[in-house]
Scaffold this motif. Structure first.
Motif, short mmCIF file in Angstrom:
data_model
loop_
_atom_site.label_atom_id
_atom_site.label_comp_id
_atom_site.label_asym_id
_atom_site.label_seq_id
_atom_site.Cartn_x
_atom_site.Cartn_y
_atom_site.Cartn_z
N LEU A 379 0.86 -1.18 0.00
CA LEU A 379 0.00 0.00 0.00
C LEU A 379 0.89 1.24 0.00
O LEU A 379 1.81 1.34 0.81
CB LEU A 379 -0.91 0.01 1.22
CG LEU A 379 -2.05 -1.01 1.22
CD1 LEU A 379 -2.60 -1.20 2.62
CD2 LEU A 379 -3.15 -0.57 0.27
N ILE A 380 0.62 2.17 -0.90
CA ILE A 380 1.45 3.38 -1.03
C ILE A 380 0.62 4.59 -0.66
O ILE A 380 -0.50 4.78 -1.15
CB ILE A 380 1.99 3.52 -2.47
CG1 ILE A 380 2.76 2.27 -2.88
CG2 ILE A 380 2.87 4.76 -2.59
CD1 ILE A 380 3.23 2.29 -4.31
N TYR A 381 1.19 5.44 0.21
CA TYR A 381 0.52 6.66 0.68
C TYR A 381 1.44 7.86 0.51
O TYR A 381 2.66 7.73 0.57
CB TYR A 381 0.14 6.53 2.15
CG TYR A 381 -0.86 5.45 2.47
CD1 TYR A 381 -2.22 5.69 2.41
CD2 TYR A 381 -0.44 4.18 2.85
CE1 TYR A 381 -3.15 4.70 2.71
CE2 TYR A 381 -1.35 3.18 3.15
CZ TYR A 381 -2.71 3.45 3.07
OH TYR A 381 -3.61 2.47 3.38
N PRO A 382 0.85 9.06 0.34
CA PRO A 382 1.68 10.28 0.38
C PRO A 382 2.07 10.59 1.82
O PRO A 382 1.25 10.43 2.75
CB PRO A 382 0.75 11.36 -0.19
CG PRO A 382 -0.63 10.87 0.13
CD PRO A 382 -0.57 9.36 0.08
N SER A 383 3.28 11.00 2.03
CA SER A 383 3.74 11.28 3.39
C SER A 383 3.19 12.61 3.90
O SER A 383 3.06 13.58 3.14
CB SER A 383 5.28 11.31 3.42
OG SER A 383 5.74 11.73 4.68
N LYS A 384 2.87 12.65 5.19
CA LYS A 384 2.40 13.90 5.81
C LYS A 384 3.55 14.90 5.94
O LYS A 384 3.33 16.10 5.95
CB LYS A 384 1.81 13.61 7.19
CG LYS A 384 0.60 12.71 7.18
CD LYS A 384 0.11 12.46 8.60
CE LYS A 384 -1.06 11.49 8.63
NZ LYS A 384 -1.52 11.22 10.01
N THR A 385 4.76 14.39 6.09
CA THR A 385 5.92 15.24 6.27
C THR A 385 6.94 14.97 5.17
O THR A 385 6.87 13.96 4.48
CB THR A 385 6.58 14.98 7.65
OG1 THR A 385 6.92 13.59 7.74
CG2 THR A 385 5.60 15.33 8.77
N LYS A 401 -0.59 -13.64 3.53
CA LYS A 401 -0.13 -12.51 2.73
C LYS A 401 0.69 -11.53 3.57
O LYS A 401 0.25 -11.11 4.64
CB LYS A 401 -1.32 -11.81 2.08
CG LYS A 401 -1.97 -12.69 1.02
CD LYS A 401 -3.27 -12.13 0.53
CE LYS A 401 -3.81 -13.03 -0.59
NZ LYS A 401 -3.96 -14.43 -0.16
N ARG A 402 1.85 -11.16 3.04
CA ARG A 402 2.70 -10.16 3.70
C ARG A 402 2.22 -8.77 3.28
O ARG A 402 2.10 -8.48 2.10
CB ARG A 402 4.16 -10.35 3.31
CG ARG A 402 4.74 -11.72 3.64
CD ARG A 402 6.22 -11.78 3.34
NE ARG A 402 6.50 -11.44 1.93
CZ ARG A 402 7.67 -10.99 1.50
NH1 ARG A 402 8.64 -10.77 2.36
NH2 ARG A 402 7.86 -10.74 0.23
N VAL A 403 1.96 -7.93 4.26
CA VAL A 403 1.39 -6.62 4.00
C VAL A 403 2.43 -5.54 4.33
O VAL A 403 2.93 -5.46 5.46
CB VAL A 403 0.12 -6.38 4.85
CG1 VAL A 403 -0.49 -5.02 4.52
CG2 VAL A 403 -0.90 -7.49 4.60
N PHE A 404 2.74 -4.72 3.32
CA PHE A 404 3.71 -3.63 3.49
C PHE A 404 3.04 -2.29 3.20
O PHE A 404 2.07 -2.21 2.44
CB PHE A 404 4.90 -3.82 2.52
CG PHE A 404 5.75 -5.01 2.82
CD1 PHE A 404 6.86 -4.90 3.65
CD2 PHE A 404 5.46 -6.25 2.28
CE1 PHE A 404 7.65 -5.99 3.93
CE2 PHE A 404 6.24 -7.36 2.55
CZ PHE A 404 7.35 -7.23 3.38
N ARG A 405 3.61 -1.28 3.82
CA ARG A 405 3.15 0.09 3.58
C ARG A 405 4.35 0.95 3.22
O ARG A 405 5.39 0.88 3.87
CB ARG A 405 2.43 0.64 4.81
CG ARG A 405 1.94 2.07 4.67
CD ARG A 405 0.98 2.43 5.79
NE ARG A 405 1.59 2.31 7.10
CZ ARG A 405 0.90 2.27 8.24
NH1 ARG A 405 -0.42 2.31 8.21
NH2 ARG A 405 1.52 2.17 9.40
N LEU A 406 4.18 1.80 2.19
CA LEU A 406 5.26 2.67 1.74
C LEU A 406 4.78 4.11 1.73
O LEU A 406 3.74 4.43 1.16
CB LEU A 406 5.70 2.27 0.31
CG LEU A 406 6.84 3.08 -0.30
CD1 LEU A 406 8.15 2.82 0.46
CD2 LEU A 406 7.02 2.74 -1.78
N TRP A 407 5.55 4.97 2.41
CA TRP A 407 5.26 6.41 2.42
C TRP A 407 6.17 7.10 1.42
O TRP A 407 7.38 6.94 1.45
CB TRP A 407 5.49 7.00 3.82
CG TRP A 407 4.62 6.42 4.89
CD1 TRP A 407 4.95 5.43 5.77
CD2 TRP A 407 3.27 6.78 5.19
NE1 TRP A 407 3.90 5.14 6.61
CE2 TRP A 407 2.85 5.97 6.27
CE3 TRP A 407 2.38 7.71 4.65
CZ2 TRP A 407 1.59 6.07 6.82
CZ3 TRP A 407 1.11 7.81 5.22
CH2 TRP A 407 0.73 7.00 6.29
#
Length: 447
Positions: A379-385, A401-407
């Motif tokens: 899952l890719i999100y825009p960073s707050k900072t 399932k391996r779940v990753f998050r990318l800022w």
């Protein structure tokens, strides 16, 4: 025109207390609300206007409009758009012609300044002459005689003193001049209160409109298609080459104003249409583009599998349950992108233009992964900072399932460094089956 300023989703709302402004906002064109360009909310202090995922100019009435400012400067957004190789949403052309300063947060202002910088071409060369073929039947011969037409259309009817001829004549009321005239009128109508810089732009816009005075006006749906075709082909002859930057910007303005081309074709028109950019779609396409560029030359292949459906393919579990229970749905899986190697799916990616990660995002991307028989999701999100480099986190496991998050920071300082960082992140993610971080492994359904 008078402007009310607010920010895109996540920013502070605009509080409107003036009675006339409130009345105008409550009676705004329903298509503005239907497209979710803004949200209105009645509050004790007045009417709250919240920006959504679109930035740009939204008309309220003939003399009032809303400007939705982006979270980052327009120059940063232009950089993002420049990486995207294919047409996106409302701004398919004119990106190379936009000049914006680092402290410029007004999309319309940047477009107007760039357009005015190109208008000396029109002032120096005048309207574009475009020749068209005409036919005529009469006693005089003008142009090339059409023998077949003369026999069938004149002599067959007993008019032996008439000839059918073909000839070319130039016409100022062609789609190229009509596009420029529309863009000039649009920029004049949306001009804010005057200052020295604005007055200079107004003067050159008025002078340019005078030059095109003999050109008949046309609504955008009549010239958009031929203008796109014209700008999609390589031209080297004059005057088309000199006018290309100006026409690119004219198309940008004209295509950005049309929320429903089919509706306009049926005669439904805005008195002053919106000019907006969908930041959600822009961020999605930008992330796909940087992943694609970062994996260039590697053994992995990125497939853009985004579709119109973003509906989760399974129902979220009951809140008291912390284990994953997939429920099949009838819709096809449309993840934003898939990374595969030798026909085997390695990673399913979903881009979310949201500052608040949700458990429903995890269930959606895992449902996509289930359809593709893939056990790694991102899952890719825009960073707050502001981040110097993208930050990768492992949220844990949902079933197998391996779940990753990318800022990813959208106010990056160097596009090349961002692509290099994404390359290192992607390869580390794709080549490691045991990736974890300092947080350790968690149950993703509890996040």
């Amino acid at each position: 025109m008078r402007w009310l300023d607010t920010e895109e989703r996540g920013g502070s709302p605009l509080v409107v207390s003036d009675k006339n402004d409130v009345d105008a906002l409550l009676n705004i064109d329903h298509r503005i609300i239907d497209r979710n360009l803004i949200k209105r909310e009645v509050h004790k202090s007045g009417l709250l206007i919240r920006g959504q995922n679109h930035i740009g100019m939204i008309p309220v009435s003939h003399d009032l409009g809303i400007r939705v400012r982006p979270k980052v400067p327009v120059s940063q957004i232009v950089q993002m758009l420049s990486l995207i190789s294919h047409d996106i949403v409302e701004l398919p052309f004119g990106l190379a012609e936009i000049t914006a300063s680092e402290d410029d947060y007004d999309l319309l202002k940047a477009i107007r300044r760039s357009f005015c910088d190109q208008l000396p071409t029109l002032i120096q060369k005048g309207p574009i002459r475009r020749y068209r073929r005409n036919r005529s039947i009469g006693p005089g011969a003008r142009g090339r005689i059409d023998v077949s037409g003369t026999i069938n259309r004149a002599w067959a009817r007993g008019r032996y003193d008439h000839l059918s001829t073909e000839f070319y004549e130039f016409d100022y009321s062609n789609f190229l001049n009509q596009a420029m005239k529309f863009a000039i009128g649009y920029l004049i109508d949306t001009m804010e209160e005057s200052n020295n810089s604005i007055q200079q732009q107004m003067n050159i816009l008025v002078e340019s409109r005078t030059i095109l005075e003999s050109v008949s006006e046309a609504p955008p749906y009549l010239f958009l298609s031929p203008l796109r075709d014209h700008l999609s082909t390589d031209v080297s002859e004059e005057p088309y080459l000199s006018f290309r930057p100006l026409l690119n910007l004219a198309l940008l303005i004209a295509s950005g104003e049309t929320p429903d081309v089919a509706g306009e074709a049926e005669g439904i028109q805005f008195s002053l249409p919106p000019l907006v950019l969908d930041m959600e779609k822009t961020f999605e396409q930008f992330c796909i583009a940087i992943f694609n560029k970062s994996l260039n030359g590697e053994s992995f292949e990125l497939l853009d599998t985004s579709g119109v459906s973003n509906t989760p393919l399974l129902h979220p579990p009951v809140e008291s349950n912390h284990f994953w229970t997939p429920v099949r749905a009838t819709e096809s899986a449309h993840p934003d992108f898939v990374i595969q190697q030798r026909d085997s799916s390695w990673l399913i990616g979903e881009v979310k233009y949201s500052l608040s990660p949700s458990s429903s995002h995890i269930h959606q991307v895992c449902a996509h992964a289930d359809a593709f028989s893939c056990n790694t999701v991102l899952l890719i999100y825009p960073s707050k900072t502001t981040l110097k480099s993208p930050r990768l986190e492992m949220l844990g496991f949902l079933a197998e399932k391996r779940v990753f998050r990318l800022w990813i920071s959208i106010d990056f300082t160097s596009l090349d460094k961002l692509i290099e960082s994404i390359n290192m992140t992607a390869l580390a993610l794709l080549n490691s089956e045991d990736y974890s971080n300092k947080k350790g492994v968690a149950n993703a359904s509890q996040i």
